[in-house]
Design an enzyme around this catalytic site. Sequence first.
Site, PDB file in Angstrom:
ATOM      1  N   CYS A 163      -1.327   1.418  10.388  1.00 23.57           N
ATOM      2  CA  CYS A 163      -1.706   0.029  10.657  1.00 23.57           C
ATOM      3  C   CYS A 163      -3.129  -0.052  11.196  1.00 23.57           C
ATOM      4  CB  CYS A 163      -0.748  -0.654  11.614  1.00 23.57           C
ATOM      5  SG  CYS A 163      -1.086  -2.431  11.664  1.00 23.57           S
ATOM      6  N   ASP A 300       3.568   7.162   5.483  1.00 25.96           N
ATOM      7  CA  ASP A 300       2.310   7.501   6.153  1.00 25.96           C
ATOM      8  C   ASP A 300       1.812   8.924   5.923  1.00 25.96           C
ATOM      9  OD1 ASP A 300       2.500   4.953   7.099  1.00 25.96           O
ATOM     10  OD2 ASP A 300       2.979   5.493   9.171  1.00 25.96           O
ATOM     11  N   ALA A 310       4.204  -0.689   6.865  1.00 21.78           N
ATOM     12  CA  ALA A 310       5.579  -0.873   6.394  1.00 21.78           C
ATOM     13  C   ALA A 310       5.608  -1.646   5.086  1.00 21.78           C
ATOM     14  CB  ALA A 310       6.398  -1.602   7.461  1.00 21.78           C
ATOM     15  N   CYS A 343      -1.498  -6.180   6.110  1.00 19.14           N
ATOM     16  CA  CYS A 343      -1.779  -6.084   7.541  1.00 19.14           C
ATOM     17  C   CYS A 343      -1.787  -7.488   8.126  1.00 19.14           C
ATOM     18  CB  CYS A 343      -3.128  -5.401   7.759  1.00 19.14           C
ATOM     19  SG  CYS A 343      -3.462  -5.039   9.492  1.00 19.14           S
TER      20      CYS A 343
END
Length: 417
Positions: A163, A300, A310, A343
Site C-alpha cells: 500500500c 505482495d 488487496a 489505493c
Amino acid sequence: MSTQHHTVLIIGGGAAGVSVANNMRRQNSSIDIALIEPSEIHYYQPGFTIIGGGAYTMAKTSRKEADLIHPSVTWIKDYAETFQPDANTVTLRSGTSLSYDYLVVCPGLQLDWQKIEGLKETLNHNGVCSNYSAETVEYTWECIRNLQSGTALFTQPVMPIKCAGAPQKIMYLASDRFRKKGILDKISVEFCNAGPAMFGIPFFAKALDKVVADYGIKTHFQHNLVAIDGPAKTAFFEKTDADGNKTRVSKQFDMIHVTPPQSAPDFIKNSPLANPAGWVDLHEKTLQHNRYSNIFGLGDAGSTPNAKTAAAIRKQVPVVVDNILNLISGKALSDKYDGYGSCPLATSLSTVMLAEFSYSGKVTPSFPILDPRQNRFIWWWGKTTGFPWMYWHMMLKGYRIDIPHKDTYVKQFLDDN
C-alpha cells in the site's frame, strides 16, 4: 518419514491464500487443497490506517483464521521453510515434508524494521509509531491524540512497499485531526519520502500536491530514513541530490510515523523460486512461475510490478485459480491479469481519493463519469464500511467480484491534467 501429499498446496493464509483456497473450492468441490499458515489471527490490513487515525478499531480488523478457511481445506499450522521444486515438495519448520501437484506461493511481505538503526529499540515509545503492524498501530492514534504542538514527521522508504499510499494517508488523517482541534498552525507536519514525488503516477501526484498545500505540509523528497534516536527525538535521513550525491541530515520530532523498509520474506529470497531481486519469479499476466510450470504466485511477494494492495489480489485470484484448473484439464493458460491495483487515499476524516491503475501507471477507474482525482465522501464510506464488508463476506469467501476497470473512463480528465 512419509510425505503428505496435496493436489494444491498454498503457502500463506493472508488475503491471497485464503481467497485462492475458498475460490478454488467454489470452482471445484472435490479438489484436495491444503494451506500453510502459522497465524491464528487474520487482519484486514487496509483498516490499520484508519485505526491509526482514530476512526476504526482493532476488533473490526481481526478475525480468527479458522473461521475464514473452508472446512474442507486442510489447514497446516506451521511455517514453510524450504522449497524443492524439482521434487515438488516443501519442507516445513517442523521438519515435515509436503508434496504437491500444484503450488501457490503468497506469503506476503516482511517488515524490515532492523534496516533503520535504533528503530526496534524505540518503536512504540518516545513518539515513534507505525501503522504497519498490529502490535504498533494503536500507538499511532495515541501519538496523534496527545500531540498539541511541535513537529510531526511521516516517512516513506524506498519502494516497493505494501500500500504505497499508506505513509501519506495517516499524515492527512493526522492533519485533519489537528485542524479540527484548532492546533494545525502549532504543528509542523513534514513528509520525508525516499522517492521523488507524492505518488508514482503523475495524474494522482498533482492532485495530492493540492491536498498537501491545503494542510500546509512540508515535503522533503529523496529523504530516506536510516536511523532514529528515540530518547533524543532525532531522526536521521540519507538525502540524495540531483547528481546522486548522498548526505546525512537530521531532523527533530515530537512524533514520527515510520513506514519500515519491506521485502519478500527471507525464506523466499533464499529459495529457488526467487528472481535476482528476491521476489517470487512470476509471469506478469498469467502469474505462473517463470521456471516451474506447476507453481503460481500472487500478492505482495510476487515479482509482478503492480501496486501491492488487496485490490490487486482480488483481480489476481481468479487468474491463478483458473490457470491451475486449466492445467489440470489440459487447457491453455489465461493471461488476464493486467496489473490492476487500487489505493483508496484517505485525504481527510471524511474524504478519499480512489486511485485505480494498471501496469505502466495506466489510470483505469472502475467508475465512469467520476473524476478519480476528486476527494469524495462515498469513498470514505467505502474505506470504512463497504470495502471491509466486501473483503470479509465476498473476497475471502471465494466469491468473484469483477468490476470492470477501463482507461476509457478517464480520458476526458486526462486532457486537463
